[in-house]
Design a protein around this motif. Structure first.
Motif, PDB file in Angstrom:
ATOM      1  N   LYS B  60      54.332 115.175  72.029  1.00  0.00           N
ATOM      2  CA  LYS B  60      55.369 116.124  70.846  1.00  0.00           C
ATOM      3  C   LYS B  60      54.194 116.914  70.537  1.00  0.00           C
ATOM      4  N   GLU B  61      53.475 116.245  70.517  1.00  0.00           N
ATOM      5  CA  GLU B  61      52.067 117.063  69.433  1.00  0.00           C
ATOM      6  C   GLU B  61      51.461 118.428  70.168  1.00  0.00           C
ATOM      7  N   SER B  64      54.655 120.934  69.413  1.00  0.00           N
ATOM      8  CA  SER B  64      54.679 121.171  68.147  1.00  0.00           C
ATOM      9  C   SER B  64      53.728 121.942  68.206  1.00  0.00           C
ATOM     10  N   GLN B  66      50.399 123.558  66.529  1.00  0.00           N
ATOM     11  CA  GLN B  66      49.213 122.913  66.413  1.00  0.00           C
ATOM     12  C   GLN B  66      48.039 123.675  66.013  1.00  0.00           C
ATOM     13  N   ASN B  70      50.275 126.873  69.923  1.00  0.00           N
ATOM     14  CA  ASN B  70      52.182 126.216  70.389  1.00  0.00           C
ATOM     15  C   ASN B  70      52.370 127.221  71.242  1.00  0.00           C
ATOM     16  N   THR B  72      54.965 125.701  72.804  1.00  0.00           N
ATOM     17  CA  THR B  72      55.879 125.977  73.666  1.00  0.00           C
ATOM     18  C   THR B  72      55.647 127.835  73.745  1.00  0.00           C
TER      19      THR B  72
END
Lengths: 298, 281
Positions: B60-61, B64, B66, B70, B72
């Motif tokens: 998850k970290e 997302s 951070q 990135n 994604t």
């Protein structure tokens, strides 16, 4: 003349089939490979720094040849790729010979042996870095249990180099293993049986049947391994970053840093040209020393 | 009887050697996988070989955005670039490899030599020209630059591989199709391609995997997340003052997904591609 005009598109396409299929390939290779290659040779003759650009002839090469850091990096890279090639060859050949025996589940073993080769080299470097972490790493934990752990491996020059070579070897073994295994499978079993009946020892079988048959695959596999580890930077960047100090700094990183740390593009290009010639030397050496022996039976 | 006993012993020790080898080589990878599913407390505690906890928190970290990373985005870039490169290989690579394999033409020897020679050039030697070209043409941080680099890196390799496979297709096949009134292109698409699907699949898998794994050029040719690929994203963690090993392990697992998927699903093609790419010179 009139007839040619009347060619339909598909007839035209058919007539020039080879040209039409080869042309895009040639253009792509010219644009992606030949042009940059010519550029790097030209660039190596210039001083090219921010705000400066002028012709200097071979001065970049002279500067590099007197740069002690470069000498050290070059020697280290020879050591690195040489040892990595040696270890991956010995272990790869040994495991290939074990896998070559008629055992069940060979396919399964072959697939999982390939895993370290298939992960991105950067991740391979990370895997080693984390596995041998001096506090939280599992590999370190194992070493503590046999009494040699708890050391900050990557802060000691020699041990950092050992880990770097180990990681490179780990990545290369699968490739060697797969190719030598395929080579072993081409050797007719009859040869071994006949020689065994004649009372030949396993060592003699290995020397006089296995090795001669394997020369060609060994040459190809090990050429690729030596060439690729000679130019390797990914693993070093993440595992040691070239440190501690400069203890694990490799040739490829020299090229990279001359360009993108010191913004000395001309010198970086000159080092690149040296790298190209060094690679050609490796290719030549393999072709000279590992010539396929066409020997008639004695 | 005696030799059978000897064989049994031999195969037992062979199994033992292989198992030991696989355990040693796969253990560090296993360690990365389990680390990625552990909680922070467990990662920063005494090393545990069997995770006491199971959490997707690290993923998850990582996924997302951070600290300017990135994943994604990186994932999208890696997938997109590798897919396009593979598609280009499939079109350009198969057609030209077929021409090399089944036709004699002027300069074919020289071109084949160029294919081999381009595999000898170390990619690191071309970073300066590539950097300068993409700077001049404003191609930094674009997919285009990375796709273009991949053409240099893997098109000759793919053509080499595919030529090997097309060489095994007998010349009579397209010839008899020609006699039946097919054009060259039709003969290729209808007769040759269906007969060399395994070879094409091997080439596609290898090209996808290698361009996904590639690190050097994305490092040099990207400075923002716009075109940055996953391996560079993984490398980026090293620069942190405090390295989050759990997150980094999750990033490493994401980066090695194609490796795992191909090994499990397509290993036969992967290995046959590897062999025909290397064995003939």
């Amino acid at each position: 003349m009139k007839q040619r005009r009347n060619l339909t598109i598909s007839q035209f396409f058919d007539k020039h089939f080879v040209t039409i299929t080869i042309a895009p390939f040639v253009i792509a290779i010219a644009a992606a490979c030949v042009v940059p290659l010519v550029m790097v040779f030209i660039e190596s003759l210039f001083v090219d720094r921010p705000g400066e650009f002028f012709f200097v002839g071979f001065k970049n090469f002279l500067d590099i040849s007197t740069d002690r850091a470069f000498h050290a990096d070059l020697l280290r890279t020879i050591e690195y790729s040489g040892l990595s090639s040696l270890f991956s060859f010995v272990i790869g050949l040994a495991m290939a010979m074990v896998l070559n025996q008629s055992i069940r589940g060979r396919g399964f073993f072959r697939v999982w042996a390939l895993y370290p080769w298939a992960v991105p080299p950067v991740v391979a470097g990370f895997i080693f870095k984390w596995f041998f972490n001096e506090v939280y790493g599992a590999g370190n934990d194992l070493l503590i249990r046999i009494g040699i752990g708890g050391v900050n491996w990557l802060s000691q020059p020699d041990i950092a180099m050992v880990l770097l070579i180990a990681c490179d070897t780990w990545v290369r073994i699968p490739f060697v293993l797969i190719i030598l295994l395929a080579g072993l499978q081409t050797i007719p079993k009859v040869l071994y049986e006949a020689a065994e009946i004649d009372g030949a020892s396993p060592v003699r079988l290995f020397r006089h049947i296995t090795i001669p048959y394997l020369i060609a695959p060994i040459r190809v596999a090990m050429l690729v391994v030596t060439m690729f580890s000679f130019r390797m930077m990914d693993i070093m960047m993440i595992l040691t970053g070239g440190g501690p100090g400069r203890a694990t700094h490799l040739f490829a990183a020299y090229i990279y840093k001359q360009g993108f740390r010191f913004l000395h593009f001309g010198r970086s290009a000159a080092a690149s040209v040296i790298m190209i010639f060094a690679t050609l030397l490796i290719v030549a050496a393999y072709n000279i020393f590992l010539k396929p022996r066409v020997k008639e039976s004695r | 009887m005696k030799s059978r006993k000897k064989n049994l012993l031999k195969s037992r020790s062979a199994y033992a050697a292989i198992l030991l080898f696989l355990i040693i080589t796969n253990l560090p990878i296993y360690w990365m996988y389990i680390t990625s599913f552990k909680t922070q407390e467990e990662v920063y505690g005494n090393p545990t070989w069997v995770p006491k906890s199971f959490t997707m928190q690290n993923y998850k970290e990582v996924l997302s955005a951070q600290q300017g990373r990135n994943f994604t985005f990186y994932l999208r870039n890696s997938l997109g670039i590798s897919s396009i490169v593979t598609a280009i290989m499939l079109v350009l690579g198969t057609t030209s490899a077929y021409a090399f394999s089944h036709f004699r033409f002027r300069g074919s020897g020289l071109l084949l030599f160029l294919i081999i020679a381009s595999r000898i050039i170390p990619p690191i030697s071309l970073i300066i020209p590539y950097f300068k070209i993409s700077e001049t043409l404003h191609l930094r941080d674009t997919w285009f630059a990375l796709i273009w680099v991949n053409v240099y890196l893997y098109l000759p390799f793919a053509v080499w591989l595919l030529k090997e496979f097309f060489d095994t297709v007998p010349a009579e096949l397209p010839e008899s199709a020609r006699v039946d009134g097919c054009t060259n292109a039709q003969a290729f698409v209808r007769v040759v391609l269906p007969n060399s699907l395994p070879g094409i699949a091997s080439a596609a898998i290898l090209v996808f995997l290698l361009s996904w794994n590639h690190f050097l050029f994305p490092l040099v040719l990207t400075s923002t997340e716009k075109a940055r690929t996953i391996p560079v994203g993984v490398y980026d963690y090293v620069g942190d003052y405090f390295v989050n090993w759990g997150n980094m392990a999750a990033a490493g697992v994401i980066a090695s997904m194609p490796a795992l998927i191909f090994l499990i699903l397509f290993s036969r093609w992967l290995i046959s591609g590897l062999l025909s790419g290397a064995l003939k010179e």
